[in-house]
Design an enzyme around this catalytic site. Structure first.
Site, PDB file in Angstrom:
ATOM      1  N   SER A 182       1.400  -1.637   0.240  1.00  0.00           N
ATOM      2  CA  SER A 182       0.242   0.186  -0.453  1.00  0.00           C
ATOM      3  C   SER A 182       1.362   1.638  -0.226  1.00  0.00           C
ATOM      4  O   SER A 182       1.698   1.108   0.757  1.00  0.00           O
ATOM      5  CB  SER A 182      -0.534  -0.302   1.385  1.00  0.00           C
ATOM      6  N   TYR A 237      -2.219  -0.124  10.355  1.00  0.00           N
ATOM      7  CA  TYR A 237      -2.591  -0.610   9.210  1.00  0.00           C
ATOM      8  C   TYR A 237      -1.057  -0.133   8.603  1.00  0.00           C
ATOM      9  O   TYR A 237      -0.125  -1.107   7.020  1.00  0.00           O
ATOM     10  CB  TYR A 237      -3.891   0.009   8.335  1.00  0.00           C
TER      11      TYR A 237
HETATM   12  N1  LIG Z   1      -8.479   0.129  -1.623  1.00  0.00           N
HETATM   13  C1  LIG Z   1      -7.743   0.184  -1.328  1.00  0.00           C
HETATM   14  O1  LIG Z   1      -7.425   1.807  -1.550  1.00  0.00           O
HETATM   15  C2  LIG Z   1      -6.233  -0.064  -1.019  1.00  0.00           C
HETATM   16  C3  LIG Z   1      -4.943   0.117  -0.913  1.00  0.00           C
HETATM   17  C4  LIG Z   1      -3.629  -0.331  -0.776  1.00  0.00           C
HETATM   18  C5  LIG Z   1      -3.744  -1.761  -0.840  1.00  0.00           C
HETATM   19  N2  LIG Z   1      -4.986  -2.019  -0.648  1.00  0.00           N
HETATM   20  C6  LIG Z   1      -5.155  -3.347  -0.265  1.00  0.00           C
HETATM   21  O2  LIG Z   1      -5.428  -4.728  -1.469  1.00  0.00           O
HETATM   22  C7  LIG Z   1      -6.346  -5.997  -0.543  1.00  0.00           C
HETATM   23  C8  LIG Z   1      -7.828  -5.508  -1.479  1.00  0.00           C
HETATM   24  O3  LIG Z   1      -8.755  -4.962  -0.475  1.00  0.00           O
HETATM   25  P1  LIG Z   1      -9.874  -4.328  -1.365  1.00  0.00           P
HETATM   26  O4  LIG Z   1      -9.359  -3.045  -1.271  1.00  0.00           O
HETATM   27  O5  LIG Z   1     -10.223  -5.429  -2.800  1.00  0.00           O
HETATM   28  O6  LIG Z   1     -10.572  -4.797  -0.046  1.00  0.00           O
HETATM   29  P2  LIG Z   1     -12.211  -5.764   0.624  1.00  0.00           P
HETATM   30  O7  LIG Z   1     -12.002  -5.163   1.489  1.00  0.00           O
HETATM   31  O8  LIG Z   1     -13.260  -4.828  -1.050  1.00  0.00           O
HETATM   32  O9  LIG Z   1     -11.628  -6.986   0.155  1.00  0.00           O
HETATM   33  C9  LIG Z   1     -10.561  -7.414   1.022  1.00  0.00           C
HETATM   34  C10 LIG Z   1     -11.491  -9.168   1.383  1.00  0.00           C
HETATM   35  O10 LIG Z   1     -10.305  -9.844   2.152  1.00  0.00           O
HETATM   36  C11 LIG Z   1     -11.941 -10.519   2.898  1.00  0.00           C
HETATM   37  N3  LIG Z   1     -11.226 -11.134   4.162  1.00  0.00           N
HETATM   38  C12 LIG Z   1     -10.974 -10.502   5.018  1.00  0.00           C
HETATM   39  N4  LIG Z   1     -10.367 -10.712   6.350  1.00  0.00           N
HETATM   40  C13 LIG Z   1     -10.302 -11.958   5.848  1.00  0.00           C
HETATM   41  C14 LIG Z   1      -9.504 -12.960   6.638  1.00  0.00           C
HETATM   42  N5  LIG Z   1      -9.941 -13.139   6.578  1.00  0.00           N
HETATM   43  N6  LIG Z   1      -9.926 -14.204   5.319  1.00  0.00           N
HETATM   44  C15 LIG Z   1     -10.149 -14.009   4.083  1.00  0.00           C
HETATM   45  N7  LIG Z   1     -10.403 -13.073   3.376  1.00  0.00           N
HETATM   46  C16 LIG Z   1     -10.717 -12.259   4.215  1.00  0.00           C
HETATM   47  C17 LIG Z   1     -13.224  -9.941   2.930  1.00  0.00           C
HETATM   48  O11 LIG Z   1     -14.052 -10.372   3.513  1.00  0.00           O
HETATM   49  C18 LIG Z   1     -13.101  -9.076   1.263  1.00  0.00           C
HETATM   50  O12 LIG Z   1     -13.239  -9.781   0.667  1.00  0.00           O
HETATM   51  C19 LIG Z   1      -6.653  -5.098   0.566  1.00  0.00           C
HETATM   52  O13 LIG Z   1      -4.279  -6.376   1.331  1.00  0.00           O
HETATM   53  C20 LIG Z   1      -5.670  -3.781   0.832  1.00  0.00           C
HETATM   54  O14 LIG Z   1      -5.362  -3.904   2.207  1.00  0.00           O
HETATM   55  C21 LIG Z   1      -6.460  -1.580  -0.785  1.00  0.00           C
END
Ligand SMILES: NC(=O)c1ccc[n+]([C@@H]2O[C@H](COP(=O)([O-])OP(=O)(O)OC[C@H]3O[C@@H](n4cnc5c(N)ncnc54)[C@H](O)[C@@H]3O)[C@@H](O)[C@H]2O)c1
Length: 283
Positions: A166, A179
């Site tokens: 991130s 985070y």
């Molecule tokens: N959205 C952003 O701007 C952003 C930026 C940087 C990094 N990220 C990272 O990208 C990745 C995807 O995030 P996203 O934004 O699509 O979020 P999201 O919330 O849409 O997806 C995350 C998924 O992880 C699942 N999850 C949560 N806990 C879990 C567990 N213990 N076991 C299995 N599955 C689990 C959730 O049910 C969800 O479907 C994450 O690692 C997030 O930190 C997101």
């Protein structure tokens, strides 16, 4: 879905944790379109199954698997099912991750008034259990699937692990201390794993998305009426391209890193996909 790079993943088996979420469902669909057989894994089995059904409806091969990335026995059971239904695993995308709303301070900067206020989470109110939750979900939730699924990958001709870092890994973001630190750990661990597996043909790289509106950050970025919060406005000011990313904009980087022909000597990097956020000094 438009696939930005012509990458052939036919014959590969991929596991996508967090595959029911917004960014990782897009990635799961893209690699399925490139020919991979995909195990869409998520804590929310129905969400994983829905994505798998959408892939299958488009002519791809996928299964939905309900599994918690923090419970090794569940991951071992998932691996057995995946091996039986799809085959031995070649690609792991460690997508599950996120924050805990009570792992954040309410305000950006220290103020003495916040320390005594009942309805404000000051630095001193941060509960170690919530901090631990965030560390576990992001770091241990990458460690355990890597332990379980890399055993299939060792000594294949071409295997890849992609972690999700991130922008908060480079410079911590206000409020989200746990985070930020957990994602810094992911970038660091990506390098560690790349070195550890470097003689096995497993390459380990990470993506560092900038800001994408998804479920895990919706409360921080939008008000209940859908308008942008002050934090969103700061993010957009800090993003030279002046917009949030679209999930499809991760695909070029993802497919490039998965394609041995294109990136076979690239190992241990974290690739920012951020509209210039990380490059911008703010002036
Ligand atoms: N959205 C952003 O701007 C952003 C930026 C940087 C990094 N990220 C990272 O990208 C990745 C995807 O995030 P996203 O934004 O699509 O979020 P999201 O919330 O849409 O997806 C995350 C998924 O992880 C699942 N999850 C949560 N806990 C879990 C567990 N213990 N076991 C299995 N599955 C689990 C959730 O049910 C969800 O479907 C994450 O690692 C997030 O930190 C997101």
């Amino acid at each position: 879905m438009h696939i930005p790079l012509n990458v052939d993943l036919k014959g590969k088996v991929a596991v996508v944790t967090g595959g029911g979420g917004i960014l990782c469902s897009t990635m799961a669909k893209a690699i399925a379109q490139c020919g991979a057989k995909v195990a869409v894994m998520d804590l929310r089995k129905e969400a994983a199954q829905k994505v798998a059904d959408e892939i299958t409806a488009e002519g791809g091969i996928a299964i939905g698997v309900g599994s918690n990335v923090l419970v090794k026995e569940e991951l071992v059971a998932a691996k057995k099912e995946i091996n039986e239904k799809l085959g031995s695993v070649d690609i792991l995308i460690n997508g599950a991750g996120g924050n805990h709303p009570r792992g954040n301070t309410t305000n950006d900067y220290y103020s003495k008034a916040d320390v005594d206020a009942e309805d404000i989470i000051s630095f001193y109110d941060l509960d170690p259990n919530n901090i631990q939750f965030v560390f576990n979900l992001n770091f241990v939730g990458t460690l355990l699937p890597t332990q379980v699924f890399s055993s299939d990958m060792v000594d294949k001709e071409d295997a890849s692990i992609i972690n999700m870092s991130s922008m908060s890994a480079y410079h911590p973001l206000t409020k989200v201390s746990a985070y930020s630190a957990a994602k810094a750990a992911i970038s660091n661990f990506t390098e560690w794993l790349a070195v550890h597996f470097s003689t096995t043909n497993i390459r380990v790289n990470a993506l560092a998305p900038g800001f994408f509106l998804t479920n895990q950050n919706r409360d921080l970025l939008t008000n209940p009426d859908g308008s942008y919060t002050e934090r969103s406005k700061k993010i957009l000011n800090g993003t030279p391209m002046r917009r949030f990313g679209e999930p499809e904009e991760l695909l070029g980087g993802l497919l490039f890193l998965l394609c041995k022909d294109a990136s076979g000597f690239i190992n241990g990097i974290t690739l920012p996909i951020d509209g210039g956020f990380n490059a911008y000094g703010g002036v």
